[in-house]
Structure formats: C-alpha cells, structure tokens
Scaffold this active site. Sequence first.
Site, short mmCIF file in Angstrom:
data_model
loop_
_atom_site.label_atom_id
_atom_site.label_comp_id
_atom_site.label_asym_id
_atom_site.label_seq_id
_atom_site.Cartn_x
_atom_site.Cartn_y
_atom_site.Cartn_z
N ASP A 1 4.34 -0.23 -7.09
CA ASP A 1 3.05 -0.56 -7.72
C ASP A 1 1.93 0.25 -7.07
O ASP A 1 0.80 0.22 -7.54
CB ASP A 1 2.77 -2.06 -7.59
CG ASP A 1 1.49 -2.46 -8.30
OD1 ASP A 1 1.34 -2.09 -9.50
OD2 ASP A 1 0.62 -3.11 -7.68
N HIS B 1 -0.97 0.08 -9.62
CA HIS B 1 -1.65 -0.89 -8.75
C HIS B 1 -2.13 -2.09 -9.58
O HIS B 1 -3.30 -2.48 -9.51
CB HIS B 1 -2.81 -0.23 -8.00
CG HIS B 1 -3.13 -0.91 -6.70
ND1 HIS B 1 -3.40 -0.22 -5.55
CD2 HIS B 1 -3.22 -2.22 -6.37
CE1 HIS B 1 -3.66 -1.08 -4.56
NE2 HIS B 1 -3.56 -2.30 -5.04
N GLU C 1 -2.61 7.69 -4.54
CA GLU C 1 -3.03 7.09 -5.82
C GLU C 1 -4.53 7.17 -6.07
O GLU C 1 -4.98 7.04 -7.21
CB GLU C 1 -2.61 5.61 -5.88
CG GLU C 1 -3.39 4.70 -4.93
CD GLU C 1 -3.00 3.23 -5.03
OE1 GLU C 1 -1.80 2.93 -4.99
OE2 GLU C 1 -3.91 2.40 -5.16
N ARG D 1 0.86 -1.18 0.00
CA ARG D 1 0.00 0.00 0.00
C ARG D 1 0.90 1.23 0.00
O ARG D 1 1.93 1.26 0.68
CB ARG D 1 -0.91 0.04 1.25
CG ARG D 1 -2.11 -0.91 1.19
CD ARG D 1 -3.13 -0.51 0.13
NE ARG D 1 -4.27 -1.43 0.07
CZ ARG D 1 -4.36 -2.50 -0.71
NH1 ARG D 1 -3.37 -2.80 -1.53
NH2 ARG D 1 -5.44 -3.24 -0.71
P1 NAD Z 1 -1.35 -11.39 4.81
O1 NAD Z 1 -2.36 -10.93 5.81
O2 NAD Z 1 -1.31 -12.82 4.41
O3 NAD Z 1 0.12 -11.01 5.35
C1 NAD Z 1 0.43 -9.78 5.94
C2 NAD Z 1 1.59 -10.00 6.90
O4 NAD Z 1 1.97 -8.73 7.44
C3 NAD Z 1 1.21 -10.90 8.10
O5 NAD Z 1 2.18 -11.92 8.27
C4 NAD Z 1 1.19 -9.95 9.28
O6 NAD Z 1 1.59 -10.55 10.51
C5 NAD Z 1 2.21 -8.90 8.83
N1 NAD Z 1 2.05 -7.64 9.54
C6 NAD Z 1 0.93 -7.06 10.05
N2 NAD Z 1 1.23 -5.93 10.68
C7 NAD Z 1 2.57 -5.78 10.58
C8 NAD Z 1 3.48 -4.79 11.06
N3 NAD Z 1 3.05 -3.75 11.80
N4 NAD Z 1 4.78 -4.95 10.79
C9 NAD Z 1 5.23 -6.03 10.08
N5 NAD Z 1 4.42 -6.99 9.60
C10 NAD Z 1 3.11 -6.86 9.86
O7 NAD Z 1 -1.54 -10.44 3.57
P2 NAD Z 1 -1.07 -10.70 2.06
O8 NAD Z 1 -2.13 -11.41 1.32
O9 NAD Z 1 0.31 -11.27 2.08
O10 NAD Z 1 -1.05 -9.20 1.50
C11 NAD Z 1 -0.13 -8.24 1.98
C12 NAD Z 1 -0.55 -6.88 1.50
O11 NAD Z 1 -0.40 -6.80 0.08
C13 NAD Z 1 -2.04 -6.55 1.72
O12 NAD Z 1 -2.25 -5.99 3.01
C14 NAD Z 1 -2.34 -5.54 0.64
O13 NAD Z 1 -2.17 -4.23 1.18
C15 NAD Z 1 -1.26 -5.79 -0.40
N6 NAD Z 1 -1.81 -6.23 -1.70
C16 NAD Z 1 -1.50 -5.54 -2.81
C17 NAD Z 1 -1.98 -5.94 -4.06
C18 NAD Z 1 -1.61 -5.20 -5.32
O14 NAD Z 1 -2.25 -5.43 -6.37
N7 NAD Z 1 -0.61 -4.35 -5.33
C19 NAD Z 1 -2.80 -7.07 -4.14
C20 NAD Z 1 -3.09 -7.77 -2.98
C21 NAD Z 1 -2.59 -7.36 -1.75
#
Ligand code: NAD
Length: 325
Positions: free
Chosen positions: A254, A291, A259, A230
């Site tokens: 990305d 994105h 955005e 994000r």
């Molecule tokens: P997920 O929930 O499986 O993993 C997130 C990880 O971050 C978890 O292991 C959690 O413990 C950790 N986390 C939470 N708070 C934290 C902190 N303060 N410090 C460090 N680590 C922390 O999520 P995911 O499916 O792996 O997705 C991750 C992120 O990717 C989503 O939150 C979303 O914002 C982003 N995303 C982007 C796109 C895109 O198209 N660019 C698509 C999907 C997801």
Amino acid sequence: MIKMAFFDTKPYDKVCFDNLKESYDTKIKYFESKLNADSAVMCKGFDGVIAFVNDTIDKETIDILTELNVRLVALRCAGFNNVDLKYAKGKLDIVRVPNYSPYAVAEHAMGMFLCLNRKIHRAYIRTKDLNFSLNGMTGFDLHGKTIGVVGTGKIGQVFINICKGFGLNIIAYDVYPTLKDVEYTDIDTLCKKSDIISLHCPLTKETKHLICKETIEKMKDNVYIINTSRGALINSDDLVEGLKSGKIGGAALDVYEEESEIFFEDKSGEIVNDDTLRILLTMPNVILTSHQAFLTNEALEKIADITLSNVYNYFKMNKLTNSVN
Ligand code: NAD
C-alpha cells in the site's frame, strides 16, 4: 477564528473538514499542492498548517514557517517520519492523529493479501473478458501457516486478531513486546519462520530498509510480504530482485519508497519516471494500492475531528494535545 493552511488537499478531505471546521472556530484555506520549501511561502497570514504524509517538513520548510510566524503543524495522519523533529524543537509544535482507525489499515492489509494469494485481482480481469480458465490461479490455505507481524502497536494488534480468525500461527517482532498471547521473536527468526510477513512498525532510522537483500535471503522460499506501513521499510530494488528470483512469492504494497511525487495523483496520462515502480507494476504477483489503507468513512471523520480538536486546543485552550515533539 483560527486560520489554518491545508496542504495536499483531496476532495474526500474537504468533506469531513468542512463539516466540522466551524464547530472548532477554524477557517481553512485548502491548497492542492504539497507542503515543502517551495510552497511554504503560501502560509503567510496563517496561524498553522494542516499537513499529510507526503508533505516535506524539513529544515528549509521549518525555517520559512517560523519566519512567517506559523506556530503549529497539525499532521492529519499518524506517521511523522516526514518531519525533521529535532530541528523543529523549540521552533514549531507538531501534533498528529495517533489513532483514527487501526481497523481501516489492518483490514486493508488482510484484504490485499487475500486478493493476492487467491489471484482475485487476475480473476476479476479474466472473467470480464469471458476467460473462465483457472490456470495459474492456485493459492494456498492460510490455516496452519505462520505469519510474522513486525510492530504490534494499534494496527498490528488488530491485524493479529484478524489473523487469528484464519487459523494462522502468529509470531511477532517489536522493540517493545507488550502482548501476552503472542510469541515474540527476533527479526531474524521471524524472517526464517514466516510464510507471510506483515509490516506494522513506524519508519525510523532503525527500521529503514528492514526488508533488504540480507533479510530476504533469510526468508523462506515463496514468502509473501505485506506492507501497509511506510514504503522505505523495504528496499524496493532488493524486493524486485527477490520477486524476480522467485524467492518472494508475492508482495501486497500500500506504500512505496518513492511514492511522494506519485501516489494520490492521477498519472495515467504521463510517463512515470520510476523504473522500479514500473517493474513492480508488471508483476502478476504484486498488488499495489496508492496509500489508501486509511481510507474509510470512519477514519476520515476521526482524522478531521482529532486534527481540528488538536488545533482548537492549541490556539484556544493553550493546550498541546497529541504532540510528537
Ligand atoms: P503504533 O505506534 O501504535 O505501533 C507501532 C509499533 O511499532 C509499536 O508497538 C512500536 O513499539 C513498534 N516499533 C517501533 N520501532 C520498532 C522497531 N525498530 N522494530 C520493531 N517494532 C518497532 O502505530 P500504529 O498506529 O500501529 O501504526 C503503525 C504504522 O502504520 C505507522 O507508523 C504508519 O507508518 C503506518 N500507517 C499507515 C497507514 C496507511 O494508510 N497505509 C495509515 C496509518 C498508519
């Protein structure tokens, strides 16, 4: 039939949702506009809404939706930082698609980084113009370098597996360290030791501006930063300063802090009123995609399937699946 209002519609969304909607007994009205306090009135007569990453589900929007008897917001994405969850509690149910294709996002993250490091984005333009000079095109081997992964959830784990294939040393930071075969450190150590940093944690109060002047100062000179998570995880102005001073060697982005009114739209005929974005776009060592890390056929099909099954379960089976509140 369930009646859903679909916001921020793009042609690639419609294809997959149209293919599946009847099998989930759902009728969809597609709106091109984003969902926010101004557009929420359009939800009159609908049971629920299907929303995306840059829709604004704040207090005002929630009040309008509840007044219109809308009961469900089905996010067709994983992140939910655009929803005021505390305020929604007891008023609206919020469901999401927690896992559609971690491969899509992780592969895009590595793809962008490879392109940036080996200057493929510049070579593409150069050779089209019959300029076959290699000046300024030097990259570095990934083998033996250290990559710091912030967030080792679904996407972070796939990304780590990809990194292993390149012979990278991997260190990680996560508030819930779960992987057995990865060395976890605190964020400061990760900043100090990493040649490349890739962000895969959600945007929360704690992670907002995780990458800022203070953390950038701790990083190695010439560090590369990848952000497919994000935009607001990075303070964009501090990123620009780091790139200008040469402290940061490159950024593969990305997502971008501001955005929401820009990404996913064709702005090529307009003056985009965001100086930070303009500066980033002029830099040869910055790659920016709009994105699009999630955008694969497999991910789109799964997003439609899981979103519609969340909707069907809620209205027809009285079952809350993939709830975030
Ligand atoms: P997920 O929930 O499986 O993993 C997130 C990880 O971050 C978890 O292991 C959690 O413990 C950790 N986390 C939470 N708070 C934290 C902190 N303060 N410090 C460090 N680590 C922390 O999520 P995911 O499916 O792996 O997705 C991750 C992120 O990717 C989503 O939150 C979303 O914002 C982003 N995303 C982007 C796109 C895109 O198209 N660019 C698509 C999907 C997801």
